[in-house]
Scaffold this motif. Sequence first.
Motif, PDB file in Angstrom:
ATOM      1  N   LEU A 199      20.063  -1.140  -1.394  1.00 51.91           N
ATOM      2  CA  LEU A 199      19.071  -2.881  -1.859  1.00 51.91           C
ATOM      3  C   LEU A 199      18.002  -2.859  -0.907  1.00 51.91           C
ATOM      4  N   GLY A 200      18.715  -2.733   0.401  1.00 51.14           N
ATOM      5  CA  GLY A 200      17.591  -2.606   1.689  1.00 51.14           C
ATOM      6  C   GLY A 200      17.110  -1.145   1.179  1.00 51.14           C
ATOM      7  N   HIS A 201      17.557  -0.202   1.560  1.00 51.68           N
ATOM      8  CA  HIS A 201      16.422   0.878   1.030  1.00 51.68           C
ATOM      9  C   HIS A 201      15.276   0.827  -0.214  1.00 51.68           C
ATOM     10  N   SER A 202      15.482   0.175  -0.917  1.00 49.51           N
ATOM     11  CA  SER A 202      14.391  -0.137  -2.189  1.00 49.51           C
ATOM     12  C   SER A 202      13.542  -1.599  -2.084  1.00 49.51           C
ATOM     13  N   MET A 203      14.322  -2.563  -1.343  1.00 50.55           N
ATOM     14  CA  MET A 203      12.464  -3.281  -0.620  1.00 50.55           C
ATOM     15  C   MET A 203      12.087  -2.491   0.160  1.00 50.55           C
ATOM     16  N   LYS A 204      12.527  -1.801   0.814  1.00 54.13           N
ATOM     17  CA  LYS A 204      12.026  -0.544   1.890  1.00 54.13           C
ATOM     18  C   LYS A 204      10.813  -0.235   1.279  1.00 54.13           C
ATOM     19  N   GLY A 205      10.851   0.474   0.597  1.00 51.36           N
ATOM     20  CA  GLY A 205      10.103   1.111   0.148  1.00 51.36           C
ATOM     21  C   GLY A 205       9.021   0.734  -1.110  1.00 51.36           C
ATOM     22  N   ILE A 219      23.069  -8.834   8.892  1.00 50.48           N
ATOM     23  CA  ILE A 219      23.104  -9.026   7.085  1.00 50.48           C
ATOM     24  C   ILE A 219      23.024 -10.132   6.907  1.00 50.48           C
ATOM     25  N   ARG A 220      23.906 -11.132   6.717  1.00 50.91           N
ATOM     26  CA  ARG A 220      23.713 -12.350   7.006  1.00 50.91           C
ATOM     27  C   ARG A 220      21.794 -13.122   7.945  1.00 50.91           C
ATOM     28  N   ARG A 221      21.606 -12.681   8.599  1.00 46.08           N
ATOM     29  CA  ARG A 221      20.826 -12.871   9.430  1.00 46.08           C
ATOM     30  C   ARG A 221      19.317 -12.792   8.874  1.00 46.08           C
ATOM     31  N   GLN A 222      19.557 -11.054   7.684  1.00 50.54           N
ATOM     32  CA  GLN A 222      18.793 -10.726   7.181  1.00 50.54           C
ATOM     33  C   GLN A 222      18.553 -11.444   5.539  1.00 50.54           C
ATOM     34  N   ALA A 223      19.505 -11.895   5.418  1.00 47.85           N
ATOM     35  CA  ALA A 223      18.808 -12.688   4.201  1.00 47.85           C
ATOM     36  C   ALA A 223      18.775 -13.454   4.657  1.00 47.85           C
ATOM     37  N   GLU A 224      18.684 -14.594   5.128  1.00 47.41           N
ATOM     38  CA  GLU A 224      18.364 -15.723   5.772  1.00 47.41           C
ATOM     39  C   GLU A 224      16.564 -15.265   5.770  1.00 47.41           C
ATOM     40  N   VAL A 225      16.610 -14.166   6.305  1.00 49.72           N
ATOM     41  CA  VAL A 225      14.963 -14.307   7.180  1.00 49.72           C
ATOM     42  C   VAL A 225      14.682 -14.103   5.499  1.00 49.72           C
ATOM     43  N   LEU A 226      14.599 -13.584   5.014  1.00 51.45           N
ATOM     44  CA  LEU A 226      14.057 -13.312   3.329  1.00 51.45           C
ATOM     45  C   LEU A 226      14.114 -14.460   2.791  1.00 51.45           C
ATOM     46  N   SER A 227      15.198 -15.371   2.329  1.00 53.18           N
ATOM     47  CA  SER A 227      15.108 -17.053   1.952  1.00 53.18           C
ATOM     48  C   SER A 227      14.008 -17.341   2.376  1.00 53.18           C
ATOM     49  N   ASN A 228      14.060 -17.204   3.728  1.00 50.86           N
ATOM     50  CA  ASN A 228      12.674 -18.429   4.167  1.00 50.86           C
ATOM     51  C   ASN A 228      11.190 -17.309   3.842  1.00 50.86           C
ATOM     52  N   TYR A 229      11.026 -16.727   3.533  1.00 55.58           N
ATOM     53  CA  TYR A 229      10.185 -15.454   3.676  1.00 55.58           C
ATOM     54  C   TYR A 229       9.758 -15.878   2.553  1.00 55.58           C
ATOM     55  N   LEU A 230      10.494 -15.816   1.099  1.00 55.38           N
ATOM     56  CA  LEU A 230      10.024 -15.945   0.112  1.00 55.38           C
ATOM     57  C   LEU A 230       9.654 -17.813  -0.218  1.00 55.38           C
ATOM     58  N   ARG A 234      16.366 -12.989  -6.651  1.00 53.51           N
ATOM     59  CA  ARG A 234      18.102 -12.449  -6.831  1.00 53.51           C
ATOM     60  C   ARG A 234      18.595 -11.947  -6.162  1.00 53.51           C
ATOM     61  N   ASP A 235      17.612 -10.712  -4.908  1.00 53.18           N
ATOM     62  CA  ASP A 235      18.560 -10.008  -4.358  1.00 53.18           C
ATOM     63  C   ASP A 235      18.884 -10.744  -2.684  1.00 53.18           C
ATOM     64  N   VAL A 236      18.387 -12.005  -2.730  1.00 53.38           N
ATOM     65  CA  VAL A 236      19.742 -13.227  -2.044  1.00 53.38           C
ATOM     66  C   VAL A 236      20.366 -13.638  -1.896  1.00 53.38           C
ATOM     67  N   GLU A 237      20.552 -14.193  -3.837  1.00 52.05           N
ATOM     68  CA  GLU A 237      22.185 -13.805  -3.803  1.00 52.05           C
ATOM     69  C   GLU A 237      22.812 -12.276  -4.138  1.00 52.05           C
ATOM     70  N   THR A 238      22.665 -11.297  -4.780  1.00 57.35           N
ATOM     71  CA  THR A 238      23.091 -10.338  -4.590  1.00 57.35           C
ATOM     72  C   THR A 238      23.403  -9.687  -2.840  1.00 57.35           C
ATOM     73  N   LEU A 239      22.424  -9.769  -2.732  1.00 57.85           N
ATOM     74  CA  LEU A 239      23.708  -9.827  -0.526  1.00 57.85           C
ATOM     75  C   LEU A 239      24.488 -10.836   0.172  1.00 57.85           C
TER      76      LEU A 239
END
Length: 106
Positions: A52-58, A87-98, A32-37
């Motif tokens: 959102l980034g701060h929350s994920m970091k924690g 930000i777009r790159r990190q959203a793609e990294v997150l999506s790929n990771y998931l 859902r975070d990917v969509e939110t981003l």
Amino acid sequence: MTQNGKQNEKIIVHADDDTADIIPGFLKNRHRDVETLEDALQNNDYESIGILGHSMKGMGGGYGFDAITDIGMSLEQAAEEKDTGEIRRQAEVLSNYLERVEVRYE
């Protein structure tokens, strides 16, 4: 966790059996975070991206997902700098990771 850089190989995360009930929900929320981003980017809502980034970091490391912590740190910094490309790159990294992560409970 070790990554060999191949974009389609599974990423194995070992987790404690005690977390088996909560990790699927945790991962679903990250999807859902990917969509939110994406929505926040369309609205130039850097504040929400930073939160959102701060929350994920924690949260990431607490569940054994160090990569999510790293992505969160990068998102938080990119939001501060209003770096849309990062930000777009990190959203793609997150999506790929998931897509690639596989949890093994021990």
